[in-house]
Design a protein around this motif. Structure first.
Motif, short mmCIF file in Angstrom:
data_model
loop_
_atom_site.label_atom_id
_atom_site.label_comp_id
_atom_site.label_asym_id
_atom_site.label_seq_id
_atom_site.Cartn_x
_atom_site.Cartn_y
_atom_site.Cartn_z
N ASP A 240 -11.78 8.36 -3.43
CA ASP A 240 -10.58 7.75 -4.04
C ASP A 240 -9.44 8.74 -4.26
N GLU A 241 -9.39 9.78 -3.45
CA GLU A 241 -8.21 10.65 -3.44
C GLU A 241 -7.24 10.09 -2.38
N LEU A 242 -6.61 8.97 -2.71
CA LEU A 242 -5.90 8.19 -1.71
C LEU A 242 -4.64 8.89 -1.20
N GLU A 243 -3.93 9.58 -2.07
CA GLU A 243 -2.71 10.27 -1.62
C GLU A 243 -3.04 11.41 -0.66
N ARG A 244 -4.08 12.14 -0.97
CA ARG A 244 -4.50 13.21 -0.05
C ARG A 244 -5.00 12.61 1.27
N TYR A 270 -3.68 1.64 2.37
CA TYR A 270 -2.71 0.70 1.84
C TYR A 270 -3.37 -0.61 1.43
N LEU A 271 -4.39 -1.04 2.17
CA LEU A 271 -5.11 -2.25 1.79
C LEU A 271 -5.83 -2.05 0.47
N LYS A 272 -6.36 -0.84 0.27
CA LYS A 272 -7.03 -0.52 -0.99
C LYS A 272 -6.04 -0.47 -2.14
N GLU A 274 -3.49 -2.34 -2.29
CA GLU A 274 -2.91 -3.69 -2.32
C GLU A 274 -1.44 -3.70 -1.91
N LYS A 275 -1.10 -2.78 -1.00
CA LYS A 275 0.23 -2.79 -0.38
C LYS A 275 0.09 -3.47 0.98
N PHE A 276 0.01 -4.79 0.91
CA PHE A 276 -0.39 -5.55 2.08
C PHE A 276 0.62 -5.52 3.22
N PRO A 277 1.92 -5.57 3.00
CA PRO A 277 2.86 -5.46 4.13
C PRO A 277 2.73 -4.13 4.88
N ASN A 278 2.56 -3.03 4.13
CA ASN A 278 2.37 -1.73 4.79
C ASN A 278 1.05 -1.69 5.58
N ALA A 279 0.02 -2.28 4.99
CA ALA A 279 -1.27 -2.34 5.70
C ALA A 279 -1.14 -3.18 6.96
N ASP A 280 -0.42 -4.29 6.87
CA ASP A 280 -0.22 -5.15 8.04
C ASP A 280 0.48 -4.39 9.17
N PHE A 281 1.50 -3.60 8.83
CA PHE A 281 2.24 -2.85 9.85
C PHE A 281 1.34 -1.82 10.53
N HIS A 282 0.58 -1.07 9.76
CA HIS A 282 -0.25 -0.01 10.34
C HIS A 282 -1.45 -0.58 11.11
N TRP A 300 -6.73 -6.35 10.90
CA TRP A 300 -5.35 -6.85 10.94
C TRP A 300 -5.28 -8.30 10.44
N ALA A 301 -6.28 -9.11 10.80
CA ALA A 301 -6.31 -10.50 10.33
C ALA A 301 -6.46 -10.56 8.81
N ILE A 302 -7.25 -9.66 8.23
CA ILE A 302 -7.39 -9.63 6.76
C ILE A 302 -6.05 -9.34 6.11
N ALA A 303 -5.31 -8.35 6.66
CA ALA A 303 -3.99 -8.04 6.12
C ALA A 303 -3.04 -9.22 6.28
N GLN A 304 -3.11 -9.92 7.40
CA GLN A 304 -2.27 -11.10 7.59
C GLN A 304 -2.59 -12.19 6.56
N HIS A 305 -3.86 -12.36 6.29
CA HIS A 305 -4.26 -13.36 5.29
C HIS A 305 -3.76 -12.97 3.90
N LYS A 306 -3.84 -11.69 3.58
CA LYS A 306 -3.34 -11.25 2.26
C LYS A 306 -1.82 -11.38 2.17
N CYS A 307 -1.14 -11.40 3.31
CA CYS A 307 0.31 -11.63 3.33
C CYS A 307 0.64 -13.12 3.42
N HIS A 308 -0.38 -13.99 3.14
CA HIS A 308 -0.20 -15.45 3.12
C HIS A 308 0.16 -16.00 4.49
N ARG A 309 -0.42 -15.43 5.54
CA ARG A 309 -0.26 -15.96 6.89
C ARG A 309 -1.66 -16.25 7.44
#
Length: 452
Positions: A240-244, A270-272, A274-282, A300-309
């Motif tokens: 959980d050292e996410l920034e590093r 980013y998914l962890k 909960e920055k779902f648009p950034n996760a969707d892009f990557h 990618w489908a999981i990120a799309q679902h979290k972005c309400h698509r």
């Protein structure tokens, strides 16, 4: 008459005749044949014989020396042409295979490499490329066999063995991984692959701090190694050292813009967070680089679902299942997405197929219990819930179940009414369910798969 005896003098051009005895009187025998081997041949006779060696049509035959020279030159030229053609064919197959591998078209790359003749296939470079293709296809057993063959035939070849250590990590083969790390650090201590193998070995035994130090050592030896940065980012993400972790993944992308694992690592962070648009892009970037990887498309489908698509996510999952129809991860998320969209019968069909693929996975029975609950099949719901608990008696997958609830559930309490269901089930129902289940030898699957 006075007759005078006049002595006649011999002429100059006349030689006195010597009287020789016949051969018979000397005890010698005359050669009976003209072709006797003791008879010497004069030049005139040689010329006469050469003239007689003419063919019947009047053409003079080519002498043997010139004929042999011309034949040898023709044979040498023909053989040289064949050798050059074979070399060009091998280089063409090798070049096509490497091109497919660079584009992550791994199935085509495997076909090209396996088309090479055995003599050229049994070389360290081709074997390493073939094993790497199976590694990208997540066929870790075949990749392990080829890497083992490579180590047997070429024990001092080290380039690319960092991927071999990851293959052994995925197979959870701790003994082979420890042996590989020991051998590499003994023979090639100043090579990054040695420290990547050591880091993977330590990570497999959950010694994350020491694994991080090993990956840092690999980066010190080879600062241009994007894969070492990716492995280091994975270890930071685990603790959980996410920034590093983000910093390591971004450095890997900077070194190699086509490192789909680094793009996928950033998206997972980013998914962890909960920055779902950034996760969707990557995730989209990673899936664009490796178009035939069903796991990337599933993420990618999981990120799309979290972005309400959700509909778009469902189409992505269908695409992933067209690539790999028996992919358990894609089928599980498709069933969960159909459950979220209240298409319960379709979700039930997907889960029944998934139960045949992964019969020891507790999460499958957990999701089956939820689907039957929505279909008001409370007896089946209770049965599958009990099976899920039997497969995971220690609650190792409780966190995964909570994540699935957050991802696909609309109700807050999934176990709502379970006490009433339990009280309404008779002893006959319990015995019938027990006879339908044979879970004595079933153990839960390892679902904590690190992306490396």
């Amino acid at each position: 008459e006075n007759t005078k005896s006049v002595r006649t003098l011999p002429k100059r051009n006349q030689r006195p005749k010597s009287t020789r005895l016949p051969c018979s009187e000397m005890g010698l025998t005359t050669p009976t044949s003209v072709d006797s081997p003791t008879k010497m041949t004069t030049r005139s006779q040689v010329r006469h014989n050469n003239i007689n060696n003419t063919s019947t049509n009047g053409e003079i035959e080519i002498p043997n020396k010139k004929d042999k020279l011309r034949k040898s030159q023709f044979t040498h030229h023909h053989r040289t042409s064949e050798i050059i053609e074979n070399i060009l064919n091998v280089l063409k197959l090798l070049g096509d295979g490497l091109q497919h591998l660079s584009l992550y078209e791994c199935r085509q790359a495997v076909d090209m490499f396996e088309s090479i003749t055995t003599k050229h296939l049994d070389t360290p470079y081709v074997l390493s490329s073939l094993a790497l293709s199976f590694y990208h296809l997540h066929d870790y057993h075949k990749a392990s066999l080829i890497y083992r063959q490579l180590r047997t035939k070429f024990p001092y070849h080290i380039d690319g063995l960092e991927y071999y250590s990851t293959v052994l990590w995925q197979l959870k083969d701790g003994v082979a991984l420890a042996t590989l790390a020991h051998e590499l650090t003994e023979t090639h201590r100043k090579h990054p692959a040695s420290w990547c193998a050591s880091g993977n070995c330590l990570s497999l035994h959950h010694e994350y701090d020491k694994a991080i130090q090993a990956f840092k050592r690999a980066i010190q030896i080879a600062p241009e190694s994007d894969y070492a940065y990716t492995l280091l980012g994975n270890e930071y993400a685990v603790i959980d050292e996410l920034e590093r972790a983000l910093a390591c993944f971004r450095k890997a992308i900077q070194l190699n813009g086509r490192s789909y694992k680094a793009w996928n690592g950033v998206a997972l962070v980013y998914l962890k967070q909960e920055k779902f648009p950034n996760a969707d892009f990557h995730f989209s970037k990673a899936a664009t680089i490796f178009r035939t990887n069903p796991d990337l498309i599933c993420h990618w489908a999981i990120a799309q679902h979290k972005c309400h698509r959700s509909e778009s996510a469902l189409s992505l999952l269908n695409e992933a299942l067209r690539i790999d129809p028996k992919n358990a991860l894609c089928k599980f998320h498709k069933a969960g997405l159909l459950l979220h969209l209240e298409r319960y019968h379709e979700a039930l069909d997907e889960l029944e197929e998934l139960r045949q693929i992964a019969p020891k996975e507790s999460l499958v029975y957990y999701l089956l219990s939820k689907v039957h609950r929505h279909l008001k099949n409370f007896h089946y719901s209770y049965m599958y819930m009990s099976w899920s608990m039997d497969l995971d008696p220690k609650g190792a997958n409780n966190q995964l179940k909570e994540n699935a609830d957050k991802l696909y559930s609309k109700d807050e309490d999934l176990l709502l009414g379970m006490e009433e269901m339990a009280s309404s089930i008779t002893e006959d129902d319990m015995s019938q369910m027990a006879s339908q289940s044979s879970l004595q030898d079933i153990q839960p699957m390892d679902s904590s798969d690190e992306i490396v």
